[in-house]
Scaffold this active site. Structure first.
Site, PDB file in Angstrom:
ATOM      1  N   THR A  77      44.434 -10.681  -6.524  1.00 14.55           N
ATOM      2  CA  THR A  77      43.126 -10.257  -6.010  1.00 14.55           C
ATOM      3  C   THR A  77      42.099 -11.359  -6.276  1.00 14.55           C
ATOM      4  O   THR A  77      41.316 -11.717  -5.399  1.00 14.55           O
ATOM      5  CB  THR A  77      42.690  -8.925  -6.647  1.00 14.55           C
ATOM      6  OG1 THR A  77      43.553  -7.894  -6.157  1.00 14.55           O
ATOM      7  CG2 THR A  77      41.259  -8.569  -6.280  1.00 14.55           C
ATOM      8  N   ASN A 156      52.843  -5.625   2.198  1.00 15.45           N
ATOM      9  CA  ASN A 156      53.153  -4.817   1.019  1.00 15.45           C
ATOM     10  C   ASN A 156      53.593  -3.401   1.357  1.00 15.45           C
ATOM     11  O   ASN A 156      54.286  -2.772   0.577  1.00 15.45           O
ATOM     12  CB  ASN A 156      51.947  -4.777   0.071  1.00 15.45           C
ATOM     13  CG  ASN A 156      50.669  -4.366   0.770  1.00 15.45           C
ATOM     14  OD1 ASN A 156      50.314  -4.935   1.801  1.00 15.45           O
ATOM     15  ND2 ASN A 156      49.992  -3.382   0.240  1.00 15.45           N
ATOM     16  N   GLN A 190      54.203 -10.416  -2.096  1.00 13.77           N
ATOM     17  CA  GLN A 190      55.418  -9.616  -1.930  1.00 13.77           C
ATOM     18  C   GLN A 190      56.624 -10.476  -1.570  1.00 13.77           C
ATOM     19  O   GLN A 190      57.764 -10.055  -1.727  1.00 13.77           O
ATOM     20  CB  GLN A 190      55.215  -8.554  -0.836  1.00 13.77           C
ATOM     21  CG  GLN A 190      54.116  -7.550  -1.148  1.00 13.77           C
ATOM     22  CD  GLN A 190      54.484  -6.591  -2.265  1.00 13.77           C
ATOM     23  OE1 GLN A 190      55.663  -6.417  -2.604  1.00 13.77           O
ATOM     24  NE2 GLN A 190      53.482  -5.962  -2.862  1.00 13.77           N
ATOM     25  N   SER A 210      51.153 -13.292  -7.655  1.00 11.12           N
ATOM     26  CA  SER A 210      50.780 -12.406  -8.745  1.00 11.12           C
ATOM     27  C   SER A 210      51.978 -12.219  -9.674  1.00 11.12           C
ATOM     28  O   SER A 210      53.089 -11.971  -9.204  1.00 11.12           O
ATOM     29  CB  SER A 210      50.358 -11.060  -8.165  1.00 11.12           C
ATOM     30  OG  SER A 210      50.046 -10.186  -9.212  1.00 11.12           O
ATOM     31  N   HIS A 212      52.962  -9.902 -11.869  1.00 15.41           N
ATOM     32  CA  HIS A 212      53.636  -8.624 -12.135  1.00 15.41           C
ATOM     33  C   HIS A 212      54.466  -8.103 -10.976  1.00 15.41           C
ATOM     34  O   HIS A 212      55.102  -7.065 -11.090  1.00 15.41           O
ATOM     35  CB  HIS A 212      52.621  -7.565 -12.589  1.00 15.41           C
ATOM     36  CG  HIS A 212      51.739  -7.043 -11.500  1.00 15.41           C
ATOM     37  ND1 HIS A 212      51.920  -5.797 -10.958  1.00 15.41           N
ATOM     38  CD2 HIS A 212      50.690  -7.580 -10.865  1.00 15.41           C
ATOM     39  CE1 HIS A 212      50.988  -5.588 -10.035  1.00 15.41           C
ATOM     40  NE2 HIS A 212      50.225  -6.658  -9.969  1.00 15.41           N
ATOM     41  N   THR A 248      38.855 -19.141 -20.435  1.00 13.31           N
ATOM     42  CA  THR A 248      39.981 -19.441 -21.311  1.00 13.31           C
ATOM     43  C   THR A 248      41.271 -18.940 -20.686  1.00 13.31           C
ATOM     44  O   THR A 248      41.326 -17.826 -20.157  1.00 13.31           O
ATOM     45  CB  THR A 248      39.758 -18.782 -22.684  1.00 13.31           C
ATOM     46  OG1 THR A 248      38.585 -19.344 -23.246  1.00 13.31           O
ATOM     47  CG2 THR A 248      40.932 -19.013 -23.621  1.00 13.31           C
ATOM     48  N   CYS A 336      45.055  10.671   0.721  1.00 16.32           N
ATOM     49  CA  CYS A 336      44.653  11.527  -0.388  1.00 16.32           C
ATOM     50  C   CYS A 336      44.584  10.767  -1.709  1.00 16.32           C
ATOM     51  O   CYS A 336      43.720  11.024  -2.521  1.00 16.32           O
ATOM     52  CB  CYS A 336      45.625  12.685  -0.531  1.00 16.32           C
ATOM     53  SG  CYS A 336      45.077  14.111   0.387  1.00 16.32           S
TER      54      CYS A 336
END
Lengths: 395, 121
Positions: A77, A156, A190, A210, A212, A248, A336
């Site tokens: 992001t 994604n 992805q 990214s 993770h 840092t 939702c």
């Protein structure tokens, strides 16, 4: 919420992945033992900078670029915000123009909308029914004031893979006759586990990753910035990261991400093959055994671990929660969960009707997914769908 | 959660006295309540049977189930007073983003009662 005692069957790897034990072991010493600030000149700090340098080399090897072209960030992001805001800040023209697609991740789309309010012009290119971008449309969208093209490598939600290298060629050609060069970015979050991310082959100037999403830690990411690319920093402070990103460094995170890229390049081919086989079993069995179920997106241009299936006349969140009761974690692009009533923008972009988009479930497999896991899903899913359909007023 | 996993009074009623439908498929929630109307000892009109059909998220299903439990046996005058807040409280609360689901349930019941009344003027 009562659940069975068995470990969960995790089929939501596009959301996040567990940290690989090998990655975790590599990170550990950098919390308590080698805790130095890599910007410090003393020996304690030097231990940290050596580790960061090594991770930078691992990532550079992975992407086929120089170490000086790797900027560590807090995640994709941030990387994507950096791309959009940083390229625009460096652009020296009146009303800059960005080209992107309708199926980008929200961190691109939301930032584009934010920039539009500030007078930036944005073209959102449509995709076809399979979610694939027509490369010709990129060519046609290029204008005198175009400064940036940003296209997601693999989506994604539906896993559709875009022809990034082809788009790279188009931009390269266009740039030969231009004074203000177009910068090309791809969000490869992805794609990283499954597709070739060599930046030279792709022809990109910028690429986001990214940690993770490929068995590395959360809170760390990468922006590849090709040497000479006009981009201004958006986070000011110290001179870290070649004076492009202040703050840092997240040393344990960076060390983990570096290790994760190394493991990924080692295991990519075998993992892709294994997951695709299981994924095909899942898709084919569901489509065969559950009436009125459909695959969203492309069969051919698809990440090997992604299955996104819609079930007519029922709602995705209900399916997801019933699966959760059975110890199976999947995801839904349903409105939702996001607090609005709008269904997934990606499903709408590929022409799925609103009422159908609500009934979609995303399964994303991972390196530890087993055949037994898939069989369990195939066993419990049909009765869930049946029950929800009995309850539904739509017959 | 039990009202979501094993909802009560699920399905339709044959020859209902009133039907109330709210929501629409494009926003992902659609709820249909069926009622049968009888008389209580005092001769007042009451809900003698009620059932629901819902397509929607967990909260929509749970509120559907809950309102059928709450309304069954109540007089029409009492049933019409059930608010979305009452339903949410009975379910031990709903997150703010899900409150519209309980609105749906209260509205569907009001519509079903109105439908009955319009047929029995």
């Amino acid at each position: 919420m009562s659940r069975q005692d068995a470990p969960p069957i995790y089929l939501d790897h596009a959301a996040t992945t567990p940290v690989d034990p090998e990655v975790f072991a590599t990170m550990k010493p950098y919390f308590t033992e080698h805790y130095g600030n890599p910007a410090s000149i003393h020996t304690v700090g030097q231990k940290a900078i050596i580790a960061v340098d090594e991770a930078r080399e691992q990532v550079a090897d992975f992407l086929g670029c120089k170490t000086g072209e790797i900027i560590f960030t807090s995640g994709a992001t941030e990387s994507n915000n950096f791309v959009l805001k940083g390229v625009l800040a460096a652009a020296k023209i009146q009303k800059p123009h960005i080209i992107t697609s309708t199926i980008e991740h929200p961190c691109i789309l939301d930032t584009c909308q934010h920039l539009e309010k500030r007078g930036v012009e944005v073209t959102y290119l449509p995709v076809d029914k399979e979610g694939v971008l027509n490369t010709k449309s990129v060519q046609e969208a290029i204008k005198e004031n175009t400064v940036l093209v940003t296209i997601i490598y693999a989506n994604n939600e539906i896993g559709t893979i875009q022809p990034i290298a082809e788009i790279g060629e188009i931009i390269k050609k266009a740039n030969q006759e231009r004074k203000n060069k177009i910068i090309f970015h791809t969000d490869a979050v992805q794609a990283i586990q499954y597709l070739d991310c060599n930046v030279k082959k792709l022809g990109v100037d910028l690429l986001s990753l990214s940690g993770h999403k490929f068995y590395g830690p959360k809170g760390v990411g990468v922006l590849f910035v090709k040497e000479g690319t006009l981009i201004e920093k958006i986070q000011h402070g110290g001179h870290q990261e070649y004076n492009k990103r202040a703050g840092t460094l997240n040393v344990p995170g960076i060390v983990g991400l570096g290790k994760a890229t190394e493991l990924t390049s080692k295991n990519r081919v075998a993992d892709s093959k294994k997951q695709q086989k299981l994924r095909d079993l899942l898709i084919n069995s569901i489509l065969k055994n559950i009436p009125d179920s459909h695959l969203n997106g492309s069969n051919k241009h698809r990440l090997p671990n992604n299955a996104n299936i819609r079930f007519d006349k029922i709602e995705g969140e209900s399916i997801m929660l019933h699966l959760d009761f059975e110890g199976i974690a999947v995801s839904t692009g349903s409105a939702c969960t996001s607090g609005t009533l709008e269904p997934s923008h990606v499903l709408l972009a590929i022409g799925v009707a609103k009422e159908q988009a609500h009934g979609s479930i995303r399964f994303t497999l991972g390196k530890d997914t087993s055949e037994a896991d898939i069989k369990k899903v195939l066993e419990v899913l049909p009765p869930i769908v049946k029950k929800l359909r009995q309850m539904s007023p739509l017959k | 959660m039990d009202h979501f996993r094993d909802p009560h009074n699920m399905g339709s009623i044959k020859d209902p006295d009133g039907v109330g439908e709210v929501g629409n498929p494009s926003c992902g929630d659609i709820m249909k309540l069926y009622i049968k109307v009888g008389k209580n000892e005092a001769g007042k009109e009451k809900i003698s049977d009620i059932s629901f059909e819902t397509m929607g998220c967990a909260a929509a299903i749970a509120t559907s189930s809950m309102i059928t439990d709450m309304a069954l046996g109540k007089t029409l005058a009492e049933a019409i007073e059930i608010t979305n807040q009452n339903i949410a409280e009975k379910l031990d609360g709903l997150p703010p983003t899900k409150m519209h689901c309980s609105n749906l349930a209260a509205d569907a019941l009001k519509k079903a009662i109105a439908d009955y009344k319009s047929k029995n003027k």
